[in-house]
Scaffold this motif. Structure first.
Motif, PDB file in Angstrom:
ATOM      1  N   GLN A   1       0.796  -1.245  -0.012  1.00  0.00           N
ATOM      2  CA  GLN A   1      -0.112  -0.095   0.112  1.00  0.00           C
ATOM      3  C   GLN A   1       0.889   1.506   0.027  1.00  0.00           C
ATOM      4  OE1 GLN A   1      -1.009   0.580   4.624  1.00  0.00           O
ATOM      5  NE2 GLN A   1      -1.779  -1.406   3.948  1.00  0.00           N
ATOM      6  N   VAL A   2       0.005   2.388  -0.203  1.00  0.00           N
ATOM      7  CA  VAL A   2       0.864   3.542  -0.331  1.00  0.00           C
ATOM      8  C   VAL A   2      -0.072   4.616   0.584  1.00  0.00           C
ATOM      9  CG1 VAL A   2       0.093   4.332  -2.502  1.00  0.00           C
ATOM     10  CG2 VAL A   2       2.290   5.342  -1.426  1.00  0.00           C
ATOM     11  N   HIS A   3       0.223   5.907   1.205  1.00  0.00           N
ATOM     12  CA  HIS A   3      -0.534   6.650   1.600  1.00  0.00           C
ATOM     13  C   HIS A   3      -0.148   8.076   0.850  1.00  0.00           C
ATOM     14  CE1 HIS A   3      -1.587   4.018   4.769  1.00  0.00           C
ATOM     15  NE2 HIS A   3      -0.196   4.092   5.199  1.00  0.00           N
ATOM     16  N   PRO A   4      -1.163   9.136   0.603  1.00  0.00           N
ATOM     17  CA  PRO A   4      -0.805  10.251  -0.105  1.00  0.00           C
ATOM     18  C   PRO A   4      -0.362  11.268   0.956  1.00  0.00           C
ATOM     19  CG  PRO A   4      -3.022   9.996   0.535  1.00  0.00           C
ATOM     20  CD  PRO A   4      -2.437   8.702   0.969  1.00  0.00           C
ATOM     21  N   ASP A   5      -0.035  12.268   0.173  1.00  0.00           N
ATOM     22  CA  ASP A   5       0.373  13.631   1.293  1.00  0.00           C
ATOM     23  C   ASP A   5      -0.867  14.421   1.294  1.00  0.00           C
ATOM     24  OD1 ASP A   5       0.327  14.853  -1.421  1.00  0.00           O
ATOM     25  OD2 ASP A   5       2.590  15.356  -1.391  1.00  0.00           O
ATOM     26  N   ASP A   6      -0.551  15.453   2.266  1.00  0.00           N
ATOM     27  CA  ASP A   6      -1.959  16.414   2.208  1.00  0.00           C
ATOM     28  C   ASP A   6      -2.381  17.279   0.930  1.00  0.00           C
ATOM     29  OD1 ASP A   6      -2.524  16.175   4.789  1.00  0.00           O
ATOM     30  OD2 ASP A   6      -0.806  17.331   5.429  1.00  0.00           O
ATOM     31  N   ALA A   7      -1.466  17.520  -0.061  1.00  0.00           N
ATOM     32  CA  ALA A   7      -1.718  18.321  -1.315  1.00  0.00           C
ATOM     33  C   ALA A   7      -2.464  17.362  -2.222  1.00  0.00           C
ATOM     34  CB  ALA A   7      -0.147  18.449  -1.789  1.00  0.00           C
ATOM     35  N   TYR A   8      -2.050  16.235  -2.368  1.00  0.00           N
ATOM     36  CA  TYR A   8      -2.946  15.328  -3.119  1.00  0.00           C
ATOM     37  C   TYR A   8      -4.374  15.053  -2.573  1.00  0.00           C
ATOM     38  CZ  TYR A   8      -4.313  11.352  -6.053  1.00  0.00           C
ATOM     39  OH  TYR A   8      -4.854  10.458  -6.974  1.00  0.00           O
ATOM     40  N   CYS A   9      -4.223  14.887  -1.221  1.00  0.00           N
ATOM     41  CA  CYS A   9      -5.892  14.908  -0.612  1.00  0.00           C
ATOM     42  C   CYS A   9      -6.629  16.289  -1.074  1.00  0.00           C
ATOM     43  CB  CYS A   9      -5.833  14.676   0.781  1.00  0.00           C
ATOM     44  SG  CYS A   9      -5.142  12.915   1.041  1.00  0.00           S
ATOM     45  N   LEU A  10      -6.062  17.347  -0.668  1.00  0.00           N
ATOM     46  CA  LEU A  10      -6.748  18.698  -1.096  1.00  0.00           C
ATOM     47  C   LEU A  10      -7.224  18.732  -2.450  1.00  0.00           C
ATOM     48  CD1 LEU A  10      -7.364  21.329   0.320  1.00  0.00           C
ATOM     49  CD2 LEU A  10      -5.151  22.179  -0.270  1.00  0.00           C
ATOM     50  N   LYS A  11      -6.450  18.292  -3.425  1.00  0.00           N
ATOM     51  CA  LYS A  11      -6.497  18.156  -4.825  1.00  0.00           C
ATOM     52  C   LYS A  11      -7.868  17.202  -5.289  1.00  0.00           C
ATOM     53  CE  LYS A  11      -4.422  17.350  -9.471  1.00  0.00           C
ATOM     54  NZ  LYS A  11      -3.158  17.169 -10.066  1.00  0.00           N
ATOM     55  N   LYS A  12      -7.664  16.066  -4.442  1.00  0.00           N
ATOM     56  CA  LYS A  12      -8.448  15.036  -4.672  1.00  0.00           C
ATOM     57  C   LYS A  12     -10.021  15.581  -4.074  1.00  0.00           C
ATOM     58  CE  LYS A  12      -9.326  10.198  -4.163  1.00  0.00           C
ATOM     59  NZ  LYS A  12      -9.747   9.911  -5.514  1.00  0.00           N
TER      60      LYS A  12
ATOM     61  N   GLY B   1      -9.912  12.522   1.879  1.00  0.00           N
ATOM     62  CA  GLY B   1      -8.894  12.013   2.613  1.00  0.00           C
ATOM     63  C   GLY B   1      -7.860  12.892   3.462  1.00  0.00           C
ATOM     64  N   ALA B   2      -6.877  12.443   4.220  1.00  0.00           N
ATOM     65  CA  ALA B   2      -5.854  13.084   4.662  1.00  0.00           C
ATOM     66  C   ALA B   2      -4.673  12.523   4.547  1.00  0.00           C
ATOM     67  CB  ALA B   2      -6.036  13.288   6.108  1.00  0.00           C
ATOM     68  N   GLY B   3      -3.369  13.398   4.217  1.00  0.00           N
ATOM     69  CA  GLY B   3      -2.108  12.861   4.200  1.00  0.00           C
ATOM     70  C   GLY B   3      -1.749  12.053   5.231  1.00  0.00           C
ATOM     71  N   LYS B   4      -0.725  11.067   5.054  1.00  0.00           N
ATOM     72  CA  LYS B   4       0.002  10.194   6.251  1.00  0.00           C
ATOM     73  C   LYS B   4       1.321  10.092   6.098  1.00  0.00           C
ATOM     74  CE  LYS B   4      -0.826   5.801   8.378  1.00  0.00           C
ATOM     75  NZ  LYS B   4      -1.666   4.423   8.341  1.00  0.00           N
ATOM     76  N   THR B   5       1.984  10.629   6.812  1.00  0.00           N
ATOM     77  CA  THR B   5       3.498  10.184   7.158  1.00  0.00           C
ATOM     78  C   THR B   5       3.422   9.446   8.345  1.00  0.00           C
ATOM     79  OG1 THR B   5       4.660  11.937   5.712  1.00  0.00           O
ATOM     80  CG2 THR B   5       5.587  11.190   7.836  1.00  0.00           C
ATOM     81  N   GLU B   6       4.241   8.629   8.506  1.00  0.00           N
ATOM     82  CA  GLU B   6       4.184   7.629   9.880  1.00  0.00           C
ATOM     83  C   GLU B   6       5.564   7.200  10.156  1.00  0.00           C
ATOM     84  OE1 GLU B   6       1.925   4.076   8.754  1.00  0.00           O
ATOM     85  OE2 GLU B   6       2.585   4.427   6.633  1.00  0.00           O
ATOM     86  N   SER B   7       5.510   6.337  11.274  1.00  0.00           N
ATOM     87  CA  SER B   7       6.881   5.868  11.804  1.00  0.00           C
ATOM     88  C   SER B   7       6.483   4.479  12.493  1.00  0.00           C
ATOM     89  CB  SER B   7       7.556   6.859  12.579  1.00  0.00           C
ATOM     90  OG  SER B   7       6.892   7.148  13.929  1.00  0.00           O
ATOM     91  N   TRP B   8       7.701   3.735  12.344  1.00  0.00           N
ATOM     92  CA  TRP B   8       7.340   2.465  13.059  1.00  0.00           C
ATOM     93  C   TRP B   8       8.478   2.251  14.213  1.00  0.00           C
ATOM     94  CZ3 TRP B   8       6.618  -0.004   7.493  1.00  0.00           C
ATOM     95  CH2 TRP B   8       5.510   0.023   7.084  1.00  0.00           C
ATOM     96  N   TYR B   9       8.107   1.869  15.353  1.00  0.00           N
ATOM     97  CA  TYR B   9       9.081   1.216  16.206  1.00  0.00           C
ATOM     98  C   TYR B   9       9.020  -0.345  16.242  1.00  0.00           C
ATOM     99  CZ  TYR B   9      12.157   1.009  20.421  1.00  0.00           C
ATOM    100  OH  TYR B   9      12.973   0.677  21.455  1.00  0.00           O
ATOM    101  N   ILE B  10       9.527  -1.002  16.192  1.00  0.00           N
ATOM    102  CA  ILE B  10       9.621  -2.481  15.966  1.00  0.00           C
ATOM    103  C   ILE B  10       9.558  -2.986  17.818  1.00  0.00           C
ATOM    104  CG2 ILE B  10      10.234  -4.915  15.438  1.00  0.00           C
ATOM    105  CD1 ILE B  10       9.486  -2.952  13.038  1.00  0.00           C
ATOM    106  N   LEU B  11       8.414  -3.405  18.046  1.00  0.00           N
ATOM    107  CA  LEU B  11       8.308  -4.045  19.535  1.00  0.00           C
ATOM    108  C   LEU B  11       8.808  -5.545  19.727  1.00  0.00           C
ATOM    109  CD1 LEU B  11       4.784  -2.639  20.403  1.00  0.00           C
ATOM    110  CD2 LEU B  11       6.895  -1.515  20.955  1.00  0.00           C
ATOM    111  N   ASP B  12       8.383  -6.207  18.598  1.00  0.00           N
ATOM    112  CA  ASP B  12       8.957  -7.625  18.639  1.00  0.00           C
ATOM    113  C   ASP B  12       8.720  -8.222  17.104  1.00  0.00           C
ATOM    114  OD1 ASP B  12      10.096 -10.022  19.756  1.00  0.00           O
ATOM    115  OD2 ASP B  12       8.182 -10.691  20.500  1.00  0.00           O
TER     116      ASP B  12
END
Length: 310
Positions: free
Chosen positions: A93-104, A107-118
């Motif tokens: 999958q992929v998530h858009p940024d705010d600019a693309y969602c505004l144009k479309k 939706g809302a843009g999504k930058t994210e981070s992952w911390y591996i627990l196990d």
């Protein structure tokens, strides 16, 4: 404020959050626990104090000052924090940024981070591509079913951290348990889902055209290197959120100033929080929201905690 999560069940979810992190649900699994969420699709609930039994979304809409001055620049509460338990592979999958969602217009843009627990031995993420390809090659690989020949497998281990900017192709794969901090968005463009069916017996929807429009068809390079400073590990500071891990053995002093709330997500251990004349006990899996401008706080105990601010 102590928060209880909104729980999402999916075809790929497991039960570790129920068995090990005190997540309570009568759903078939706990694929995701939205441990700090004010999202319209699933809000955490306040468990104590004057706002007990209200959703965090309701509280924030009524009292936006609790988020702090840094939240004022966003149209909605800016951050969503989750536990994710992948008993099977998530879709590519992929998530858009705010600019693309505004144009479309949705939706809302999504930058994210992952911390591996196990993770299980040999576990990996899919992140970006093995080499840079053209948008046309990307589209063709989706059409002819060869997409997974192009994507990059990234081995993971407990304690790894990844920052995933909007537009990055990705998938959390089988056997990974992680904490996710993200923009307050539930917008996902699914590209490939292994031909499996949803709980309704139908193939899950794909969003190929949007995905082709927003995906950066390049090699993934993690832009963040965690930096350890004593018992604090600084993970990332970006326009949407700032994260660090606190390894507490005894006590830790912090401050919730006028700029931002403080989210404390208990990754392991137990202890207590002293803040604004109140003492709260916590244990593994717990989520605490300290409103902005609450002042100094002290954490006592032995615990690993993910701290998030804006």
């Amino acid at each position: 404020m102590v928060l209880t999560p909104f729980v999402s069940e999916t075809v790929w979810g497991g039960r570790r959050l129920i068995d090990e992190y005190s997540v309570v649900t009568d759903k078939r699994n706990a694929a995701e626990a939205w441990v700090m969420s004010a999202h319209k699709n699933g809000s955490s609930t306040v468990a104590n104090g004057e706002f007990a039994r209200k959703s965090l979304r309701e509280v924030y809409l009524e009292h936006p000052e609790l988020g702090g001055k840094n939240c004022a620049g966003f149209s909605d509460f800016p951050v969503l924090i989750k536990f994710i338990d992948a008993a099977a592979d998530l879709s590519v999958q992929v998530h858009p940024d705010d600019a693309y969602c505004l144009k479309k217009g949705s939706g809302a843009g999504k930058t994210e981070s992952w911390y591996i627990l196990d993770c299980e031995p040999g576990a990996y993420l899919l992140l970006g591509f093995e080499k840079d390809i053209t948008r046309e090659q990307f589209r063709q690989s989706i059409t002819d079913g060869t997409l997974t020949d192009y994507v990059k497998k990234v081995p993971v281990k407990k304690g790894d951290f990844f920052f995933i900017e909007s537009g990055t192709l990705h998938a959390i794969c089988k056997g990974i348990l992680l904490a996710e901090v993200q923009q307050n968005s539930d917008t996902t463009y699914r590209i490939y889902d292994y031909g499996r069916l949803g709980f309704d017996g139908k193939p899950r929807e794909l969003h190929v055209e949007d995905a082709v429009n927003v995906t950066h068809t390049v090699v993934y390079k993690n832009p963040c290197t965690p930096k350890k400073d004593g018992n604090v590990t600084n993970l990332v500071a970006c326009p949407f959120f700032t994260e660090r891990v606190l390894d507490i053995d005894g006590s830790f002093d912090g401050t919730a100033d006028e700029k931002s709330f403080v989210s404390l997500l208990i990754l392991d251990g137990s202890g207590s929080l002293e803040c604004a004349g109140e003492t709260l006990e916590f244990s593994k899996g717990g989520s605490i929201f300290i409103p902005a401008n609450c002042g100094d706080y002290k954490i006592n105990g032995e615990a690993k905690i993910l701290e998030t601010r804006v």
